[in-house]
Write a protein that holds these residues in place. Structure first.
Motif, PDB file in Angstrom:
ATOM      1  N   PRO A 177       0.821  -1.219   0.000  1.00  0.00           N
ATOM      2  CA  PRO A 177       0.000   0.000   0.000  1.00  0.00           C
ATOM      3  C   PRO A 177       0.854   1.269   0.000  1.00  0.00           C
ATOM      4  O   PRO A 177       2.047   1.249   0.323  1.00  0.00           O
ATOM      5  CB  PRO A 177      -0.797  -0.118   1.314  1.00  0.00           C
ATOM      6  CG  PRO A 177      -0.693  -1.550   1.713  1.00  0.00           C
ATOM      7  CD  PRO A 177       0.632  -2.023   1.209  1.00  0.00           C
ATOM      8  N   LEU A 178       0.203   2.354  -0.371  1.00  0.00           N
ATOM      9  CA  LEU A 178       0.824   3.677  -0.376  1.00  0.00           C
ATOM     10  C   LEU A 178      -0.131   4.668   0.272  1.00  0.00           C
ATOM     11  O   LEU A 178      -1.310   4.733  -0.091  1.00  0.00           O
ATOM     12  CB  LEU A 178       1.130   4.126  -1.805  1.00  0.00           C
ATOM     13  CG  LEU A 178       1.537   5.592  -2.004  1.00  0.00           C
ATOM     14  CD1 LEU A 178       2.876   5.884  -1.325  1.00  0.00           C
ATOM     15  CD2 LEU A 178       1.600   5.940  -3.495  1.00  0.00           C
ATOM     16  N   VAL A 179       0.368   5.427   1.219  1.00  0.00           N
ATOM     17  CA  VAL A 179      -0.382   6.548   1.783  1.00  0.00           C
ATOM     18  C   VAL A 179       0.335   7.815   1.350  1.00  0.00           C
ATOM     19  O   VAL A 179       1.474   8.074   1.746  1.00  0.00           O
ATOM     20  CB  VAL A 179      -0.463   6.471   3.322  1.00  0.00           C
ATOM     21  CG1 VAL A 179      -1.237   7.670   3.870  1.00  0.00           C
ATOM     22  CG2 VAL A 179      -1.130   5.170   3.759  1.00  0.00           C
ATOM     23  N   ALA A 180      -0.317   8.592   0.476  1.00  0.00           N
ATOM     24  CA  ALA A 180       0.294   9.793  -0.095  1.00  0.00           C
ATOM     25  C   ALA A 180      -0.497  11.022   0.329  1.00  0.00           C
ATOM     26  O   ALA A 180      -1.717  11.074   0.143  1.00  0.00           O
ATOM     27  CB  ALA A 180       0.335   9.692  -1.613  1.00  0.00           C
ATOM     28  N   GLY A 181       0.174  11.985   0.877  1.00  0.00           N
ATOM     29  CA  GLY A 181      -0.469  13.239   1.255  1.00  0.00           C
ATOM     30  C   GLY A 181      -0.354  14.264   0.143  1.00  0.00           C
ATOM     31  O   GLY A 181       0.683  14.351  -0.524  1.00  0.00           O
ATOM     32  N   ASN A 182      -1.407  15.020  -0.079  1.00  0.00           N
ATOM     33  CA  ASN A 182      -1.414  16.112  -1.056  1.00  0.00           C
ATOM     34  C   ASN A 182      -1.640  17.412  -0.302  1.00  0.00           C
ATOM     35  O   ASN A 182      -2.753  17.710   0.130  1.00  0.00           O
ATOM     36  CB  ASN A 182      -2.524  15.881  -2.087  1.00  0.00           C
ATOM     37  CG  ASN A 182      -2.632  17.021  -3.096  1.00  0.00           C
ATOM     38  OD1 ASN A 182      -1.750  17.875  -3.180  1.00  0.00           O
ATOM     39  ND2 ASN A 182      -3.716  17.039  -3.848  1.00  0.00           N
ATOM     40  N   TRP A 183      -0.577  18.191  -0.152  1.00  0.00           N
ATOM     41  CA  TRP A 183      -0.685  19.436   0.609  1.00  0.00           C
ATOM     42  C   TRP A 183      -1.372  20.550  -0.169  1.00  0.00           C
ATOM     43  O   TRP A 183      -1.677  21.595   0.390  1.00  0.00           O
ATOM     44  CB  TRP A 183       0.717  19.888   1.035  1.00  0.00           C
ATOM     45  CG  TRP A 183       1.206  19.206   2.282  1.00  0.00           C
ATOM     46  CD1 TRP A 183       0.735  18.036   2.814  1.00  0.00           C
ATOM     47  CD2 TRP A 183       2.260  19.643   3.146  1.00  0.00           C
ATOM     48  NE1 TRP A 183       1.427  17.723   3.959  1.00  0.00           N
ATOM     49  CE2 TRP A 183       2.374  18.691   4.185  1.00  0.00           C
ATOM     50  CE3 TRP A 183       3.125  20.734   3.138  1.00  0.00           C
ATOM     51  CZ2 TRP A 183       3.304  18.812   5.211  1.00  0.00           C
ATOM     52  CZ3 TRP A 183       4.058  20.854   4.148  1.00  0.00           C
ATOM     53  CH2 TRP A 183       4.140  19.907   5.178  1.00  0.00           C
ATOM     54  N   LYS A 184      -1.560  20.355  -1.473  1.00  0.00           N
ATOM     55  CA  LYS A 184      -2.188  21.377  -2.314  1.00  0.00           C
ATOM     56  C   LYS A 184      -1.455  22.712  -2.162  1.00  0.00           C
ATOM     57  O   LYS A 184      -0.239  22.722  -2.010  1.00  0.00           O
ATOM     58  CB  LYS A 184      -3.684  21.466  -2.006  1.00  0.00           C
ATOM     59  CG  LYS A 184      -4.378  20.112  -2.134  1.00  0.00           C
ATOM     60  CD  LYS A 184      -5.880  20.198  -2.059  1.00  0.00           C
ATOM     61  CE  LYS A 184      -6.492  18.818  -2.212  1.00  0.00           C
ATOM     62  NZ  LYS A 184      -7.961  18.852  -2.251  1.00  0.00           N
ATOM     63  N   MET A 185      -2.137  23.845  -2.193  1.00  0.00           N
ATOM     64  CA  MET A 185      -1.444  25.137  -2.095  1.00  0.00           C
ATOM     65  C   MET A 185      -1.383  25.558  -0.629  1.00  0.00           C
ATOM     66  O   MET A 185      -1.922  26.578  -0.201  1.00  0.00           O
ATOM     67  CB  MET A 185      -2.152  26.203  -2.938  1.00  0.00           C
ATOM     68  CG  MET A 185      -1.263  27.440  -3.205  1.00  0.00           C
ATOM     69  SD  MET A 185      -1.991  28.633  -4.353  1.00  0.00           S
ATOM     70  CE  MET A 185      -3.319  29.337  -3.365  1.00  0.00           C
ATOM     71  N   ASN A 186      -0.695  24.750   0.135  1.00  0.00           N
ATOM     72  CA  ASN A 186      -0.509  24.993   1.564  1.00  0.00           C
ATOM     73  C   ASN A 186       0.941  24.694   1.941  1.00  0.00           C
ATOM     74  O   ASN A 186       1.521  23.734   1.428  1.00  0.00           O
ATOM     75  CB  ASN A 186      -1.429  24.089   2.395  1.00  0.00           C
ATOM     76  CG  ASN A 186      -2.897  24.389   2.182  1.00  0.00           C
ATOM     77  OD1 ASN A 186      -3.402  25.421   2.595  1.00  0.00           O
ATOM     78  ND2 ASN A 186      -3.592  23.469   1.508  1.00  0.00           N
ATOM     79  N   ASP A 208     -11.590  -4.238  -0.803  1.00  0.00           N
ATOM     80  CA  ASP A 208     -10.834  -4.875  -1.880  1.00  0.00           C
ATOM     81  C   ASP A 208     -10.400  -3.845  -2.927  1.00  0.00           C
ATOM     82  O   ASP A 208     -11.176  -2.959  -3.304  1.00  0.00           O
ATOM     83  CB  ASP A 208     -11.684  -5.944  -2.573  1.00  0.00           C
ATOM     84  CG  ASP A 208     -11.869  -7.188  -1.728  1.00  0.00           C
ATOM     85  OD1 ASP A 208     -11.157  -7.330  -0.720  1.00  0.00           O
ATOM     86  OD2 ASP A 208     -12.731  -8.020  -2.084  1.00  0.00           O
ATOM     87  N   ASN A 209      -9.166  -3.982  -3.395  1.00  0.00           N
ATOM     88  CA  ASN A 209      -8.597  -3.139  -4.441  1.00  0.00           C
ATOM     89  C   ASN A 209      -8.334  -1.703  -4.005  1.00  0.00           C
ATOM     90  O   ASN A 209      -8.009  -0.859  -4.846  1.00  0.00           O
ATOM     91  CB  ASN A 209      -9.466  -3.144  -5.707  1.00  0.00           C
ATOM     92  CG  ASN A 209      -9.505  -4.491  -6.384  1.00  0.00           C
ATOM     93  OD1 ASN A 209      -8.465  -5.049  -6.711  1.00  0.00           O
ATOM     94  ND2 ASN A 209     -10.698  -5.036  -6.579  1.00  0.00           N
ATOM     95  N   VAL A 210      -8.456  -1.406  -2.721  1.00  0.00           N
ATOM     96  CA  VAL A 210      -8.033  -0.106  -2.195  1.00  0.00           C
ATOM     97  C   VAL A 210      -6.644  -0.299  -1.607  1.00  0.00           C
ATOM     98  O   VAL A 210      -6.480  -0.943  -0.574  1.00  0.00           O
ATOM     99  CB  VAL A 210      -9.014   0.437  -1.132  1.00  0.00           C
ATOM    100  CG1 VAL A 210      -8.460   1.728  -0.528  1.00  0.00           C
ATOM    101  CG2 VAL A 210     -10.383   0.690  -1.747  1.00  0.00           C
ATOM    102  N   ASP A 211      -5.656   0.246  -2.286  1.00  0.00           N
ATOM    103  CA  ASP A 211      -4.254   0.002  -1.926  1.00  0.00           C
ATOM    104  C   ASP A 211      -3.619   1.208  -1.241  1.00  0.00           C
ATOM    105  O   ASP A 211      -2.440   1.508  -1.441  1.00  0.00           O
ATOM    106  CB  ASP A 211      -3.470  -0.370  -3.179  1.00  0.00           C
ATOM    107  CG  ASP A 211      -4.078  -1.551  -3.904  1.00  0.00           C
ATOM    108  OD1 ASP A 211      -4.404  -2.550  -3.246  1.00  0.00           O
ATOM    109  OD2 ASP A 211      -4.257  -1.468  -5.138  1.00  0.00           O
ATOM    110  N   GLY A 212      -4.417   1.911  -0.436  1.00  0.00           N
ATOM    111  CA  GLY A 212      -3.939   3.084   0.269  1.00  0.00           C
ATOM    112  C   GLY A 212      -4.782   4.294  -0.075  1.00  0.00           C
ATOM    113  O   GLY A 212      -5.891   4.166  -0.606  1.00  0.00           O
ATOM    114  N   GLY A 213      -4.262   5.468   0.226  1.00  0.00           N
ATOM    115  CA  GLY A 213      -5.062   6.667   0.035  1.00  0.00           C
ATOM    116  C   GLY A 213      -4.257   7.855  -0.435  1.00  0.00           C
ATOM    117  O   GLY A 213      -3.035   7.939  -0.213  1.00  0.00           O
ATOM    118  N   LEU A 214      -4.953   8.762  -1.120  1.00  0.00           N
ATOM    119  CA  LEU A 214      -4.416  10.082  -1.449  1.00  0.00           C
ATOM    120  C   LEU A 214      -5.110  11.044  -0.509  1.00  0.00           C
ATOM    121  O   LEU A 214      -6.313  11.283  -0.626  1.00  0.00           O
ATOM    122  CB  LEU A 214      -4.674  10.431  -2.907  1.00  0.00           C
ATOM    123  CG  LEU A 214      -4.088  11.767  -3.410  1.00  0.00           C
ATOM    124  CD1 LEU A 214      -2.578  11.812  -3.212  1.00  0.00           C
ATOM    125  CD2 LEU A 214      -4.430  11.991  -4.876  1.00  0.00           C
TER     126      LEU A 214
END
Length: 253
Positions: free
Chosen positions: A7-16, A227-233
């Motif tokens: 799995p991968l947990v990826a953070g998206n800070w956007k314009m912050n 099922d098929n959820v391999d982490g989150g954005l």
């Protein structure tokens, strides 16, 4: 989760985030290092102004650093744009392309996203390709059609599980606190897996498919068990180390 897929947990800070936010990066690194867990990969996709400093703070160990967009060209007369090669040079190992905010705010088409994904691969960074429907499309029963069309149009033919991550983000769930039902998430992720396998064979079976849209520490474990959820954005919940680490801890062993 998908058997055999890390799995991968990826953070998206956007314009912050400014330099003052690097303390959160260091705290995430410390927390990940202290846990000693290698169940999931962890990544923060930060503004371009922070990539170099965030990569230095991360130290290249337990936390990867990514960008949030790139231009399709390697260089040229494109004032204000950043190429994938520049992101890589600054310390990024991945880049988000096709996020709904780019598609909506900047009019990016599937063809644009496809070119940016190819640019990411050219530079040697992973493309995190985003797809997902609006609320109106969901209510009109078009979620599967829209997602399928975006997949078909946004992914170049030479995709591999090593150079690509797919992120399903229903637009209406991003930053709203609304989350699709587990059944709805499972249905779209199964659709994505089926289409990826049909087009890319074994690589499609192994590619990571993330869910994004109001993921928090309180619902992450339940979502990650689908099922098929391999982490989150992860959006807003990735801005604070404690929140992001709690979501990383929610990944099942």
């Amino acid at each position: 989760m998908t058997p055999g897929v890390k799995p991968l947990v990826a953070g998206n800070w956007k314009m912050n985030g400014t330099g003052a936010a690097l303390g959160e990066v260091r705290a995430i690194v410390e927390g990940l290092s202290a846990s000693g867990s290698a169940v999931a990969d962890a990544m923060l996709c930060v503004p371009a102004t922070l990539i170099g400093r965030a990569a230095d703070a991360a130290g290249g160990a337990v936390l990867e650093i990514g960008g949030q967009d790139c231009h399709a060209k390697e260089s040229g007369a494109h004032t204000g744009d950043v190429s994938a090669e520049m992101l890589r040079d600054a310390g990024a190992s991945a880049v988000i392309v096709g996020h709904s905010e780019r598609r909506t705010d900047h009019g990016e088409t599937d063809a644009t996203v496809r070119d940016k994904a190819a640019a990411a691969w050219r530079a040697g960074v992973t493309a995190i390709i985003c797809v997902g429907e609006t609320r109106e499309q969901r209510e009109n029963g078009e979620a599967e059609r829209v997602t399928s069309a975006q997949l078909d149009g946004s992914i170049p033919d030479d995709m591999t599980a090593g150079n690509t991550v797919i992120a399903y983000e229903p637009v209406w769930a991003i930053g709203t606190g609304l989350v699709p039902s587990n059944d709805d998430i499972a249905a779209i992720h199964a659709l994505i897996r089926d289409r990826m396998e049909a087009r890319f064979g074994g690589e499609g079976r192994k590619v990571r498919i993330l869910y994004g849209g109001s993921v928090k520490s309180g619902n992450a474990a339940e979502i990650f068990a689908i099922d098929n959820v391999d982490g989150g954005l992860i959006g807003g919940a990735s801005l604070k180390a404690a929140d992001f680490l709690a979501i990383c801890d929610a990944v099942p062993d």
